[in-house]
Design a protein around this motif. Structure first.
Motif, PDB file in Angstrom:
ATOM      1  N   CYS A  87       0.841  -1.203   0.000  1.00 59.41           N
ATOM      2  CA  CYS A  87       0.000   0.000   0.000  1.00 59.41           C
ATOM      3  C   CYS A  87       0.879   1.256   0.000  1.00 59.41           C
ATOM      4  O   CYS A  87       1.824   1.356   0.767  1.00 59.41           O
ATOM      5  N   HIS A 104      -0.626  -1.767   5.784  1.00 57.80           N
ATOM      6  CA  HIS A 104      -1.855  -2.334   5.223  1.00 57.80           C
ATOM      7  C   HIS A 104      -1.606  -3.667   4.525  1.00 57.80           C
ATOM      8  O   HIS A 104      -2.546  -4.297   4.060  1.00 57.80           O
ATOM      9  N   CYS A 134      -5.275  -1.207  -2.677  1.00 54.97           N
ATOM     10  CA  CYS A 134      -5.282  -1.742  -1.320  1.00 54.97           C
ATOM     11  C   CYS A 134      -6.720  -1.916  -0.847  1.00 54.97           C
ATOM     12  O   CYS A 134      -7.539  -1.020  -0.995  1.00 54.97           O
ATOM     13  N   CYS A 139      -9.322   1.367   2.059  1.00 58.08           N
ATOM     14  CA  CYS A 139      -8.217   2.295   1.797  1.00 58.08           C
ATOM     15  C   CYS A 139      -8.185   2.715   0.331  1.00 58.08           C
ATOM     16  O   CYS A 139      -8.122   3.891   0.003  1.00 58.08           O
ATOM     17  N   ALA A 141      -5.973   2.776  -1.808  1.00 59.47           N
ATOM     18  CA  ALA A 141      -4.771   3.471  -2.299  1.00 59.47           C
ATOM     19  C   ALA A 141      -4.068   2.622  -3.354  1.00 59.47           C
ATOM     20  O   ALA A 141      -4.271   1.408  -3.432  1.00 59.47           O
TER      21      ALA A 141
HETATM   22 ZN   LIG Z   1      -3.836   0.818   2.207  1.00 64.45          ZN
END
Ligand SMILES: [Zn+2]
Length: 408
Positions: A87, A104, A134, A139, A141
């Motif tokens: 992540c 993560h 992610c 999240c 990301a």
């Molecule tokens: Zn993440």
């Protein structure tokens, strides 16, 4: 030939690089290249008055040694493959034991990417592009490459993955002339050494010893000689000046998955992912139920120097059971293979190399896994490509991290 695992424990800081005559900084890499162990062995033999040192040290093939912290139940330690990503917002393993080092997660993309590629080759009309984000705590990301070394620790029935975080300590020293072994006036340089301890993995504070795990192949008598040499000769640069003393002992890695198991798991997971990803194809019903053929990956545990038809290349061809195999998929990055000849005091020729962590996938159609295994074992025993006697081209078949297709 089965590998013998060795565990190397530093007693002093290590400077694991080659000394250049006019450099003002000495830095270190964070793993032990096998050639440094061989260099210490050769130096010891020379002191014993042994002639023909080269044929002596050739009896043992010494791989690279990867770092981990000795804390909890360590199973093994390896470099992450180039296909591992993490992540971008919260990088690092989810399974770290120390809360403030948890990220993560780290995930491997090789098998998903390979499956996607093979499905398209089989004529799949994919309705979505290959994207990874992610999925922890919504999240979303982007993922970026994760590199470095990781250790696998057993805790109860679970496996915990921990990234190696080295500590360094710097010291300024007076330079010695490499020819006269005397101090040269007004020449100072800074040594950046790898500390023999690193942050603990089971407790929030404190440090624990660093150890290095790696494989050697060959004559057990030769291994005894290497261990004996390491009792007397330190490794790396400045090894007569308070750096590089280590101890070595053979170890049994009970948690290490064998070659056959790794190749089987690789193909089983490929078949599972095929079924999953096939559903994303507009023409799913027209596609085969399973991928055709058997696949295996070859992972570089050292930089690799390759040539195809006399030209430098980053992509190796394999010669297996009388056939030439070209990879069907790969991830690699360039590196430089240099070296320093201690015998001549001269730099060795520089070659283009594929970076440690590079991974190549090959397809095998001719018969059973049992027929292929001896050839794969030979790849691990002997390595691939050129300059193997200097430690280039060490490989692992079907790196266990390729199993980690969900964030760890
Ligand atoms: Zn993440």
């Amino acid at each position: 030939m089965k590998p013998i695992w060795l565990r190397i424990k530093p007693e002093e800081p290590l400077v694991l690089g080659s000394v250049k005559p006019d450099a003002q900084f000495l830095t270190t890499c964070t793993y032990i290249p096998g050639r440094l162990l061989r260099g210490a062995w050769a130096e010891w033999l020379q002191m014993q008055g042994v002639r023909d040192i080269f044929s002596h040290v050739q009896r043992l093939r010494i791989g690279n040694f990867f770092p981990a912290v000795e804390d909890g139940q360590l199973q093994y330690a390896l470099p992450l493959p180039l296909t591992a990503v993490t992540c971008k917002h919260e990088p690092g393993f989810r399974t770290e034991l120390v809360p403030n080092r948890r990220g993560h997660g780290v995930v491997d993309t090789l098998l998903p990417q390979l499956t996607y590629h093979l499905l398209r080759e089989a004529g799949a009309q994919m309705t979505a592009p290959f994207v990874l984000t992610c999925i922890q705590n919504q999240c979303d990301a982007r993922m970026e490459p994760a590199d470095g070394f990781y250790g696998v620790y057993k805790q109860g029935q679970q496996e915990r993955y921990v990234q190696f975080r080295p500590r360094f300590h710097a010291q300024t020293k007076v330079a010695l002339s490499r020819f006269r072994r005397a101090s040269q006036a007004q020449m100072l340089y800074t040594v950046n050494a790898l500390a023999p301890k690193a942050p603990a993995v089971t407790t929030k504070n404190g440090t624990k010893p660093v150890i290095f795990l790696g494989r050697v192949y060959g004559d057990p008598q030769a291994l005894q000689e290497l261990k004996q040499a390491l009792e007397h000769i330190a490794i790396g640069a400045l090894h007569t000046r308070g750096y590089g003393r280590v101890t070595a002992e053979t170890t049994d890695l009970s948690g290490w998955p064998g070659l056959k198991e790794r190749v089987k798991r690789f193909n089983n997971l490929l078949r599972e992912l095929w079924k999953d990803l096939k559903r994303l194809a507009a023409n799913a019903d027209a596609l085969p139920a399973e991928p055709e053929g058997m696949y295996f990956s070859v992972n570089l545990l050292a930089p690799g120097v390759f040539q195809n038809q006399g030209m430098p290349s980053l992509v190796p061809e394999l010669h297996i059971n009388g056939r030439v195999l070209k990879p069907v998929w790969w991830a690699t990055r360039p590196d430089v293979a240099s070296g320093w000849s201690t015998a001549w005091g001269l730099p060795k020729p520089t070659n283009l190399a594929a970076r440690m962590g590079s991974v190549y996938v090959y397809r095998w159609d001719d018969g059973s896994l049992d027929g292929l295994l001896p050839a794969l074992q030979t790849l691990e025993t002997e390595g691939i490509g050129l300059r193997r006697d200097e430690g280039f081209g060490e490989v692992l078949v079907c790196h266990p991290f390729h199993q980690e297709v969900e964030e760890r």
